[in-house]
Scaffold this active site. Structure first.
Site, short mmCIF file in Angstrom:
data_model
loop_
_atom_site.label_atom_id
_atom_site.label_comp_id
_atom_site.label_asym_id
_atom_site.label_seq_id
_atom_site.Cartn_x
_atom_site.Cartn_y
_atom_site.Cartn_z
N ASP A 277 -12.02 -5.15 5.30
CA ASP A 277 -10.95 -5.79 4.52
C ASP A 277 -10.35 -4.73 3.59
O ASP A 277 -11.06 -4.09 2.82
CB ASP A 277 -11.52 -6.97 3.72
CG ASP A 277 -10.44 -7.80 3.06
OD1 ASP A 277 -10.41 -9.03 3.28
OD2 ASP A 277 -9.63 -7.23 2.29
N ASP B 48 -4.93 -7.88 6.81
CA ASP B 48 -5.71 -6.75 6.28
C ASP B 48 -7.21 -6.93 6.49
O ASP B 48 -8.01 -6.34 5.81
CB ASP B 48 -5.41 -6.58 4.78
CG ASP B 48 -6.22 -7.52 3.90
OD1 ASP B 48 -6.51 -8.65 4.34
OD2 ASP B 48 -6.58 -7.12 2.79
N GLU B 49 -7.56 -7.75 7.46
CA GLU B 49 -8.96 -8.13 7.59
C GLU B 49 -9.34 -8.27 9.06
O GLU B 49 -8.56 -8.83 9.85
CB GLU B 49 -9.13 -9.48 6.89
CG GLU B 49 -10.53 -9.96 6.79
CD GLU B 49 -10.61 -11.39 6.23
OE1 GLU B 49 -9.63 -11.86 5.61
OE2 GLU B 49 -11.65 -12.01 6.46
P1 TTP Z 1 -6.97 -10.40 0.30
O1 TTP Z 1 -7.71 -9.46 1.21
O2 TTP Z 1 -7.60 -11.69 -0.02
O3 TTP Z 1 -6.69 -9.69 -1.09
P2 TTP Z 1 -6.36 -8.19 -1.44
O4 TTP Z 1 -6.35 -7.33 -0.21
O5 TTP Z 1 -5.14 -8.13 -2.27
O6 TTP Z 1 -7.56 -7.77 -2.37
P3 TTP Z 1 -9.11 -7.52 -1.99
O7 TTP Z 1 -9.24 -7.67 -0.51
O8 TTP Z 1 -9.40 -6.11 -2.43
O9 TTP Z 1 -9.86 -8.54 -2.75
O10 TTP Z 1 -5.54 -10.70 0.90
C1 TTP Z 1 -4.80 -9.71 1.60
C2 TTP Z 1 -3.34 -9.80 1.25
O11 TTP Z 1 -2.84 -11.09 1.57
C3 TTP Z 1 -3.06 -9.60 -0.22
O12 TTP Z 1 -2.89 -8.23 -0.57
C4 TTP Z 1 -1.81 -10.40 -0.43
C5 TTP Z 1 -1.87 -11.49 0.62
N1 TTP Z 1 -2.25 -12.76 -0.05
C6 TTP Z 1 -1.23 -13.64 -0.43
O13 TTP Z 1 -0.08 -13.39 -0.18
N2 TTP Z 1 -1.57 -14.79 -1.09
C7 TTP Z 1 -2.88 -15.08 -1.41
O14 TTP Z 1 -3.15 -16.14 -2.03
C8 TTP Z 1 -3.92 -14.16 -1.00
C9 TTP Z 1 -5.37 -14.46 -1.33
C10 TTP Z 1 -3.55 -13.02 -0.35
MG MG Z 2 -7.94 -7.38 1.19
#
Ligand code: TTP
Ligand code: MG
Length: 419
Positions: A20, A115-116
């Site tokens: 991720d 992103d995962e």
């Molecule tokens: P995440 O992987 O949940 O968050 P992140 O990458 O910003 O942070 P981390 O993994 O380090 O905790 O989500 C990936 C992307 O998806 C995030 O950058 C933005 C988008 N997203 C939204 O648009 N709305 C949301 O509610 C969430 C959780 C994520």
């Molecule tokens: Mg992320």
């Protein structure tokens, strides 16, 4: 092959990677504009506008900011944060680069979003003596080639790998060795379990369960009582048992777009123009995936947050903006018949997707013409940007929405949610 090999057994020796990207949207912005590095940065929009935090840098999280928090609250907690509206096409590009790297390691990839991903690397590739070394190399390549940081968890199941990648953030790399799953999970707060939200957490606390270890020690019947099948699954996961396979995704089942308005509105022309715009985005996506849809749904959230959906089938599976919009209009009338109140959010989506197997009726010239028009518009938009072409209904949106810098569409007030 001997017969026992064909039994659907769980291989306890699996090696599954969960990857991720850290603060994904923000990190892409930082790689495009290095002066943002090391600062509290929020992607989601301007604090004066409505909307929520989509992604917060770790520096911003230190002030208590998190994804989903209203921008106004984020601004209150961290007034010196830098707020960015976000540009989805850049995120899509970075995501494609991420998955291109992963594809060098195995075809067994399950995307969990942009992103995962989960990778099943059991058996590995020649040249790697361990999953750990493979993960190190992936981290290195993601940093060098994409200027992004990915956190990785490795374990014999998806749930443990995911918890491990999350725990290591930012810039994490944690492997849970075989046999250590339960002791790894035991001390962690129950909220670390994927799928346990605030509501389940409260319910668990009521049962005296605060850690994953306590969840594992709870008789599964008690959990089933309160949470049904999901309770049993959670209990198994808490013991580190999860036999779900890494599954490359099936095809998309639905496509939708939605947006929150800057201010709640009942202005019909504006609502219809927005509906038309969202329908065009959905139609373009459908055509890009070479699909047709049989079912159209709209979603309306009123100013008091009451949210309703209305759905209908269309007579012929279609990929045309016009057909989606017209169905949307009829559904909108139904929504307003149910309740005429200011609208906070509007969305439209299609489902029951089909391959364009069935031919258009030869005598159906209107469909044929519409299809040709849509194809031409798609080509022009690819070349000159989505908003280079305005249909009569969407022209008026130009006054309300600025173009996004990459001309990939209007910059709506909730960019991350209007993909
Ligand atoms: P995440 O992987 O949940 O968050 P992140 O990458 O910003 O942070 P981390 O993994 O380090 O905790 O989500 C990936 C992307 O998806 C995030 O950058 C933005 C988008 N997203 C939204 O648009 N709305 C949301 O509610 C969430 C959780 C994520
Ligand atoms: Mg992320």
């Amino acid at each position: 092959m001997t017969s026992w090999l064909t039994l659907p057994m769980i291989n306890m020796d699996r090696r599954i990677l969960h990857l991720d990207l850290d603060a994904f949207f923000v990190s892409v912005e930082q790689s495009l504009n290095p002066s943002l590095r090391g600062k509290p940065v929020v992607v989601g929009g301007q604090p004066g506008k409505r909307g929520v935090v989509a992604s917060a840098s770790y520096e911003a999280r230190a002030f208590g900011l998190y994804a989903g928090m209203p921008l106004a609250s984020a601004h209150r907690l961290c007034p010196h944060a830098i707020f960015i509206p976000g540009s989805f096409s850049h995120y899509r590009e970075a995501s494609a680069g991420f998955f291109r790297i992963l594809a060098d390691y195995t075809p067994d990839i399950e995307a969990g979003g942009l992103d995962e991903a989960y990778l099943d690397v059991t058996g590995l590739l020649p040249g790697f003596d361990s999953a750990f070394h493979m993960a190190q190399q992936i981290k290195h390549r993601v940093r060098r080639e994409l200027d992004l940081i990915v956190s990785v968890g490795i374990a014999n199941s998806k749930v443990v790998a995911k918890i491990a990648s999350d725990l290591g953030k930012p810039d994490g790399l944690i492997e849970v060795t075989k046999g250590a799953e339960r002791s790894f999970l035991a001390p962690l707060a129950i909220g670390k379990m994927p799928g346990v939200g605030e509501k389940t957490e409260r319910l668990m606390k009521g049962l005296g369960i605060a850690t994953i270890g306590q969840l594992a020690d709870t008789p599964p019947a008690a959990l089933k009582n309160r949470l049904g099948q999901w309770g049993e699954t959670l209990h198994r996961h808490a013991m580190g048992i999860d036999d779900r396979k890494v599954e490359p995704p099936g095809e998309a089942k639905s496509i939708s777009r939605e947006t929150t308005f800057a201010a709640d509105t009942l202005e019909e022309g504006f609502i219809k123009a927005t509906l038309r715009y969202l329908a065009e985005r959905v139609g373009a996506d459908l055509r890009q995936h070479a699909k047709r849809a049989k079912c159209v749904t709209i979603k309306v959230r009123f100013s008091d947050f009451e949210t309703i959906t209305r759905q209908c089938a269309i007579p012929e599976a279609s990929d045309s903006d016009q057909a989606i919009y017209e169905a949307g209009l009829r559904l909108l009338a139904r929504a307003f018949h149910y309740r005429r109140a200011r609208v906070r959010l509007l969305g439209i989506g299609v489902s029951s997707l089909q391959d364009p197997g069935q031919q258009l009726h030869l005598w159906d010239f209107t469909d044929e013409k519409a299809a040709r028009l849509n194809r031409t518009v798609d080509q022009l938009r690819k070349k000159y940007g989505f908003t280079s072409i305005q249909t009569g209904q969407t022209r008026r949106l130009k006054e309300d929405y600025p173009d996004s810098p990459d001309r990939d569409g209007y910059r709506l007030h909730t960019p991350s949610l209007s993909r």
